[in-house]
Design a protein around this motif. Structure first.
Motif, short mmCIF file in Angstrom:
data_model
loop_
_atom_site.label_atom_id
_atom_site.label_comp_id
_atom_site.label_asym_id
_atom_site.label_seq_id
_atom_site.Cartn_x
_atom_site.Cartn_y
_atom_site.Cartn_z
N VAL A 183 0.86 -1.18 0.00
CA VAL A 183 0.00 0.00 0.00
C VAL A 183 0.90 1.23 0.00
O VAL A 183 1.96 1.24 0.61
CB VAL A 183 -0.96 0.00 1.21
N ALA A 184 0.46 2.26 -0.74
CA ALA A 184 1.27 3.48 -0.87
C ALA A 184 0.36 4.68 -1.04
O ALA A 184 -0.83 4.56 -1.36
CB ALA A 184 2.23 3.36 -2.05
N LYS A 185 0.95 5.86 -0.86
CA LYS A 185 0.27 7.13 -1.11
C LYS A 185 0.89 7.74 -2.35
O LYS A 185 2.11 7.94 -2.41
CB LYS A 185 0.45 8.05 0.10
N ALA A 186 0.07 8.04 -3.35
CA ALA A 186 0.56 8.59 -4.61
C ALA A 186 0.01 9.99 -4.81
O ALA A 186 -1.20 10.21 -4.78
CB ALA A 186 0.15 7.69 -5.78
N LEU A 244 -0.38 7.72 6.27
CA LEU A 244 -0.75 6.34 5.95
C LEU A 244 0.01 5.40 6.87
O LEU A 244 1.19 5.60 7.14
CB LEU A 244 -0.40 6.05 4.49
N ALA A 245 -0.68 4.36 7.35
CA ALA A 245 -0.04 3.35 8.20
C ALA A 245 -0.74 2.02 8.01
O ALA A 245 -1.86 1.96 7.50
CB ALA A 245 -0.07 3.77 9.67
N VAL A 246 -0.07 0.96 8.45
CA VAL A 246 -0.67 -0.37 8.52
C VAL A 246 -0.66 -0.79 9.98
O VAL A 246 0.40 -0.81 10.63
CB VAL A 246 0.08 -1.39 7.66
N ALA A 247 -1.84 -1.09 10.53
CA ALA A 247 -1.99 -1.50 11.92
C ALA A 247 -2.62 -2.89 11.94
O ALA A 247 -3.79 -3.04 11.59
CB ALA A 247 -2.85 -0.51 12.68
N GLY A 248 -1.84 -3.89 12.34
CA GLY A 248 -2.35 -5.25 12.23
C GLY A 248 -2.60 -5.57 10.76
O GLY A 248 -1.69 -5.48 9.93
N ARG A 321 1.89 14.51 12.35
CA ARG A 321 2.88 14.54 11.26
C ARG A 321 2.89 13.23 10.49
O ARG A 321 3.08 13.20 9.29
CB ARG A 321 4.26 14.81 11.87
N SER A 322 2.72 12.13 11.21
CA SER A 322 2.71 10.81 10.59
C SER A 322 1.92 9.86 11.47
O SER A 322 1.57 10.19 12.62
CB SER A 322 4.13 10.28 10.39
N LEU A 323 1.63 8.67 10.96
CA LEU A 323 0.97 7.61 11.70
C LEU A 323 1.83 6.36 11.63
O LEU A 323 2.43 6.06 10.59
CB LEU A 323 -0.41 7.30 11.11
N ILE A 324 1.90 5.63 12.74
CA ILE A 324 2.58 4.34 12.78
C ILE A 324 1.62 3.32 13.37
O ILE A 324 1.02 3.55 14.43
CB ILE A 324 3.87 4.39 13.63
#
Length: 398
Positions: A183-186, A244-248, A321-324
């Protein structure tokens, strides 16, 4: 890149309310957490942190592992670190931005190998922004400037090289879901026209690792900027960007307009929306003045003064600023930091997998987290002399 056709809806999200509305419960008292369902989407509103006064999760005061020196072996001298991740066997991979080298250390801190260098050929990098754990205990390095993923084997050898989407700048925030989906942000620069204050649209794109067949699941407001006409753009003080993040197994997306995030399921549908109504993002006048002075510098020219004064007078800071995301499904929101006080004690905000706002979590001083596991925090800590060290802290979840 193509939009989803026959594979579900492409969600278009506005900055106003993330496309959903919730009516607060009536009565003199407001529940700490309110849950609603809107067209199959679980909406979770938190009016107070579930942790209460203090966090229930704690860090050990001393790191379990510390990498980096003031002088000594080149492999342990870091400058402009851009990423670090921990492998399942305890190895720690570090990406050095100055040398464009990927370095691997074992769980005891011993240097095992170094891969890559600055350049444009195979095994060389121009500007790495992302380091990923890749299936098979390999690592993947994403070169932002050429849109290329380079897979590095566990023993430090060159593996597969893949171009992401159309290649070139514009793709950010690569993550892997369940060892099978990228998954990515474009950035959608082609959607822009005219001039003035705007947010560049960003597409959230997924693709199976096996065949790299991209599919857009959402379009969200991305980087906030000033379009100058003729293809140019300028920065904005307190400008926001999509995160953007992946959680589980969930894909988590936020616009930073307010403290709220969206959770997408494996099929690319919005499954949950979490928000904290009324979270204070106002900018104190003293901070705004300090930010303006930082941009002006000591001896600004009239042109610099005019540029700074032409920036929009935003009244709210970015919510993050970001998500983890971590393996338990929790989401950690990194705070926005002003240029004039980049090391100030600003807590991260943590959300449970079920959407509740757990509360603020204070990181160690001058520490930025990059990788969060079930029982550790891994990141970069900078001392008062500007020396960077990679540090792994024990995380204790009550």
């Amino acid at each position: 890149m193509r939009k989803a056709v026959g594979r579900g809806r492409v969600w278009r999200v506005s900055t106003a309310v993330m496309a959903f509305h919730v009516v607060a419960a009536c009565g003199p008292a407001v529940e700490t957490v309110e849950r609603r369902d809107s067209l199959g989407v679980a909406i979770v509103e938190s009016h107070a942190p579930a942790w209460g006064v203090g966090p229930s999760w704690q860090l050990d005061t001393s790191p379990r592992l510390s990498l980096g020196r003031d002088d000594g072996e080149p492999a342990e001298l870091f400058h402009r670190l851009v990423a670090t991740v921990r492998q399942p066997n305890g190895d720690v991979a570090v990406m050095d931005g100055a040398t464009q080298e990927l370095r691997l250390f074992d769980s005891a801190g011993r240097h095992r190998w170094t891969f890559g260098r600055r350049g444009g050929g195979p095994g060389e990098f121009r500007q790495v922004l992302t380091l990923l754990r890749w299936p098979g205990d390999s690592l993947a390095v994403f070169d932002f400037m050429v849109g290329r993923i380079t897979v590095v084997s566990p023993d430090g050898k060159l593996g597969r090289i893949t171009t992401v989407l159309a290649g070139g700048p514009g793709v950010h925030g690569l993550q892997i879901v369940d060892d099978s989906i990228l998954v990515a942000k474009a950035i959608m620069m082609t959607a822009l026209s005219g001039s003035g204050h705007t947010r560049i649209p960003a597409a959230i794109v997924t693709t199976p690792l096996a065949r790299l067949d991209p599919d857009t699941i959402a379009i969200v407001p991305g980087e906030e900027t000033m379009l100058l006409g003729g293809g140019g753009s300028g920065g904005i003080l307190y400008g926001k960007d999509a995160a953007l993040a992946v959680a589980g197994s969930a894909i988590v997306v936020g616009t930073a307009e307010r403290l709220e995030i969206m959770w997408f399921d494996g099929a690319g549908r919005i499954a949950q929306l979490s928000r904290v109504p009324g979270f204070n993002l106002s900018i104190p006048p003293a901070e705004r003045a300090a930010e303006r002075q930082f941009l002006l510098g000591a001896n600004p020219t009239p042109q610099v003064v005019a540029r700074v004064d032409a920036m929009p007078a935003l009244t709210m800071r970015p919510a993050y600023r970001s998500l983890i995301g971590d393996p338990t499904g929790a989401v950690w929101a990194e705070p926005h930091r002003p240029f004039s006080d980049p090391e100030g004690p600003r807590p991260w905000q943590v959300f449970a997998p079920t959407g509740e706002w757990l509360g603020p979590f204070q990181m160690p001083p001058r520490f930025r987290a990059f990788d969060i596991g079930r029982d550790y925090l891994l990141g970069v800590q900078t001392d008062s002399m500007g020396v960077e060290r990679v540090r792994l802290f024990q995380l204790n979840r009550a």
